[in-house]
Design an enzyme around this catalytic site. Structure first.
Site, short mmCIF file in Angstrom:
data_model
loop_
_atom_site.label_atom_id
_atom_site.label_comp_id
_atom_site.label_asym_id
_atom_site.label_seq_id
_atom_site.Cartn_x
_atom_site.Cartn_y
_atom_site.Cartn_z
N HIS A 26 25.10 -3.27 93.85
CA HIS A 26 26.08 -4.26 93.41
C HIS A 26 25.36 -5.32 92.60
CE1 HIS A 26 29.32 -7.22 93.49
NE2 HIS A 26 30.09 -6.18 93.74
N ASP A 44 33.18 0.55 97.95
CA ASP A 44 33.72 1.85 97.58
C ASP A 44 33.12 3.01 98.37
OD1 ASP A 44 35.50 0.97 95.64
OD2 ASP A 44 33.89 0.73 94.18
N1 CMC Z 1 22.02 4.56 92.53
C1 CMC Z 1 20.73 4.63 92.17
N2 CMC Z 1 20.05 3.64 91.60
C2 CMC Z 1 20.72 2.51 91.35
C3 CMC Z 1 22.07 2.35 91.70
C4 CMC Z 1 22.72 3.43 92.31
N3 CMC Z 1 24.01 3.34 92.65
N4 CMC Z 1 22.49 1.12 91.34
C5 CMC Z 1 21.44 0.52 90.78
N5 CMC Z 1 20.37 1.35 90.79
C6 CMC Z 1 19.01 1.05 90.32
C7 CMC Z 1 18.97 1.01 88.79
O1 CMC Z 1 18.66 2.28 88.27
C8 CMC Z 1 17.88 -0.01 88.57
O2 CMC Z 1 16.63 0.63 88.80
P1 CMC Z 1 15.33 0.18 87.91
O3 CMC Z 1 15.07 -1.25 88.28
O4 CMC Z 1 14.27 1.13 88.31
O5 CMC Z 1 15.76 0.34 86.46
C9 CMC Z 1 18.07 -1.02 89.70
O6 CMC Z 1 18.70 -0.28 90.75
C10 CMC Z 1 18.94 -2.21 89.33
O7 CMC Z 1 20.19 -1.71 88.89
P2 CMC Z 1 21.04 -2.29 87.70
O8 CMC Z 1 21.76 -1.16 87.02
O9 CMC Z 1 20.21 -3.20 86.86
O10 CMC Z 1 22.08 -3.20 88.51
P3 CMC Z 1 23.42 -3.81 87.94
O11 CMC Z 1 23.62 -5.08 88.68
O12 CMC Z 1 23.40 -3.91 86.45
O13 CMC Z 1 24.55 -2.74 88.34
C11 CMC Z 1 26.20 -1.56 89.59
C12 CMC Z 1 25.35 -2.85 89.48
C13 CMC Z 1 27.25 -1.72 90.66
C14 CMC Z 1 26.91 -1.27 88.23
C15 CMC Z 1 25.25 -0.37 89.93
O14 CMC Z 1 24.59 -0.64 91.16
C16 CMC Z 1 26.00 0.97 89.99
O15 CMC Z 1 26.23 1.60 88.95
N6 CMC Z 1 26.35 1.43 91.23
C17 CMC Z 1 27.10 2.67 91.38
C18 CMC Z 1 28.56 2.47 91.03
C19 CMC Z 1 29.30 1.71 92.10
O16 CMC Z 1 29.24 2.03 93.29
N7 CMC Z 1 30.08 0.71 91.66
C20 CMC Z 1 30.96 -0.08 92.56
C21 CMC Z 1 30.50 -1.50 92.65
S1 CMC Z 1 31.36 -2.38 93.99
C22 CMC Z 1 33.04 -2.35 93.58
C23 CMC Z 1 33.36 -2.89 92.24
O17 CMC Z 1 32.79 -3.87 91.77
O18 CMC Z 1 34.28 -2.36 91.63
#
Ligand code: CMC
Length: 424
Positions: free
Chosen positions: A307, A364
């Protein structure tokens, strides 16, 4: 208004010092007001809005490090277990939980608007039967803009209020019909003797052939709680979209349709559908280790994990897991996908890859398993999220329109071609 702290941040640009005022809210980090940077000929740069407070708000507070989520000051676990979804709606819209009389009045008001203009039902026929229900929702909610001309003066507080009630009341009808249409069943009209969640389940699952259809109270309670857990979440992508669209003066139904579009993506509300697809793909517990290796090689994401704000745990996920256990136990369901989900969670919470990145299950992760137990088809998961979040979106829209606001207009760091002439 926020409190000026008297503190100032000093930014040195091209040898000149710019003093930037700092404001405090009631909770959370202070903010640095960067408006004066513009006069120096610079923009601030924050792609993804990692460190940007886009507005002032009194609705929802999140402390991502501590795993705190408060609506108008009340913790989400208390609202989910001690208040109904409609009470939470009242709270988000009005700032206080309703008294018994206010609650009864609000329920009557909402129930008076559950029907949609019959002409709206014809929009559905324009869609293919295999259309994704989110595609239908974007269309029909936007189409509501065409129906309420007489109450669309956004400067009028009464018009704004009736619009909020209409949206909260009609969205379950539109959502249930987006399902009925894709399965080819006749639309079921709302019943005002039922609670909000019961009425939604009734419109989803009753048919004219089954006149005595009764909603299972265990499922209605779980549905109500799922709605509450999704009701609002501060300035997330879809809410910011609604505010941005609203900042142009666009009509509120169009703004909510924009919010639904933003929610649909798998990084946001589309994740609940993606979680179940992922569990289907993994298949069984023996395949979990191999799947986690793929995640660590960054070939796939572990859906329902991570998140932008929560870096400890998502308090909604805690209540969701508890609700999941209760629902499956009450229905006597032993879902192998729950075992699979728990194994994924167990590994993720102990594996350094996930621990170092502070990746925890989000709202989720378990919601899909409960929704499946309730009998909701996978394609409807994100629609349920949109239904529940409508009150959050419209509360933010109302808040924005009840005070001064400016059109949202970010700038950019331009990296394209410099000026050149057409040469022919
Ligand atoms: N699985 C594997 N690795 C992950 C995941 C994941 N779900 N989420 C983040 N990471 C890794 C990412 O690859 C990065 O690694 P590195 O530092 O080596 O590059 C690190 O964690 C930081 O991630 P980020 O993409 O910079 O984080 P963000 O804040 O930009 O993204 C997020 C947040 C929710 C979009 C992302 O965690 C994600 O895509 N999660 C899966 C989709 C999901 O479950 N979304 C629902 C969110 S809660 C309900 C809502 O808001 O609707």
């Amino acid at each position: 208004m926020s409190e000026a702290t008297g503190k100032k941040a000093v930014l040195e640009l091209d040898g000149k010092k710019i003093e930037l005022p700092i404001y405090s809210g009631t909770l959370g980090p202070d903010v640095v007001d960067v408006k004066d940077v513009l006069a120096s000929g610079h923009f601030t740069f924050d792609p993804g809005f990692m460190a940007t407070a886009s507005c002032e708000s009194k609705i929802t507070f999140i402390d991502g490090d501590k795993g705190i989520l408060l609506h108008r000051g009340y913790p989400i676990d208390q609202l989910a277990t001690q208040a109904s979804y409609l009470e939470t709606c009242y709270l988000l819209l009005n700032g206080e939980l309703p008294t018994a009389t206010q609650k009864a009045d609000f329920e009557v008001k909402v129930s008076q608007h559950t029907m949609v203009h019959d002409q709206v039902s014809r929009f559905y026929n324009g869609f293919r039967r295999d259309a994704h229900p989110m595609a239908i929702m974007v269309g029909v909610v936007g189409a509501l803009s065409a129906f309420y001309h007489n109450n669309l003066d956004i400067e009028d507080v009464n018009h704004r209020e009736i619009t909020a009630i209409r949206l909260v009341a009609k969205i379950p009808t539109l959502a249930a019909w987006s399902y009925k249409y894709t399965v080819g069943q006749p639309f079921v009209y709302p019943r005002n003797d039922l609670s909000y969640a019961e009425n939604f389940l009734y419109m989803m699952f009753a048919t004219p052939a089954d006149r005595d259809y009764k909603v299972n109270p265990v499922l209605a309670k779980a549905m109500d709680r799922i709605f509450t857990l999704h009701a609002d979440h501060e300035q997330n992508a879809s809410t910011s979209t609604v505010r941005l669209a609203g900042s142009t003066g666009a009509n509120p139904y169009a703004c909510i349709a924009a919010g639904i579009s933003a929610l649909w993506g798998p990084a946001h509300g589309g994740a609940n559908e993606a979680v179940l697809k992922m569990l289907d793909e993994i298949g069984s517990v023996e395949n979990v280790a191999e799947f986690m290796e793929k995640v660590k090689r960054k070939e796939v994401k572990l859906m329902g994990f991570g998140h932008r704000v929560y870096k400890n745990f998502d308090p909604r996920a805690k209540v969701m897991k508890q609700t999941c256990d209760e629902v499956l136990a009450a229905l006597g369901i032993n879902d192998p996908q729950l075992q699979l989900a728990m194994e994924l969670e167990r590994i993720a919470l102990s594996d350094p890859y996930f621990v170092e990145r502070k990746l925890y299950p989000n709202v989720d992760f378990y919601s899909g398993i409960i929704l499946k137990a309730i009998g909701i088809p996978t394609e409807m998961f994100t629609v349920i999220f949109a239904l529940a979040r409508t009150v959050g979106w419209i509360s933010h829209w109302l808040e924005m329109h009840s005070g001064p606001y400016k059109i949202g207009r970010p700038r950019q760091l331009y990296t394209g071609e410099t000026q050149r002439d057409i040469k022919r």
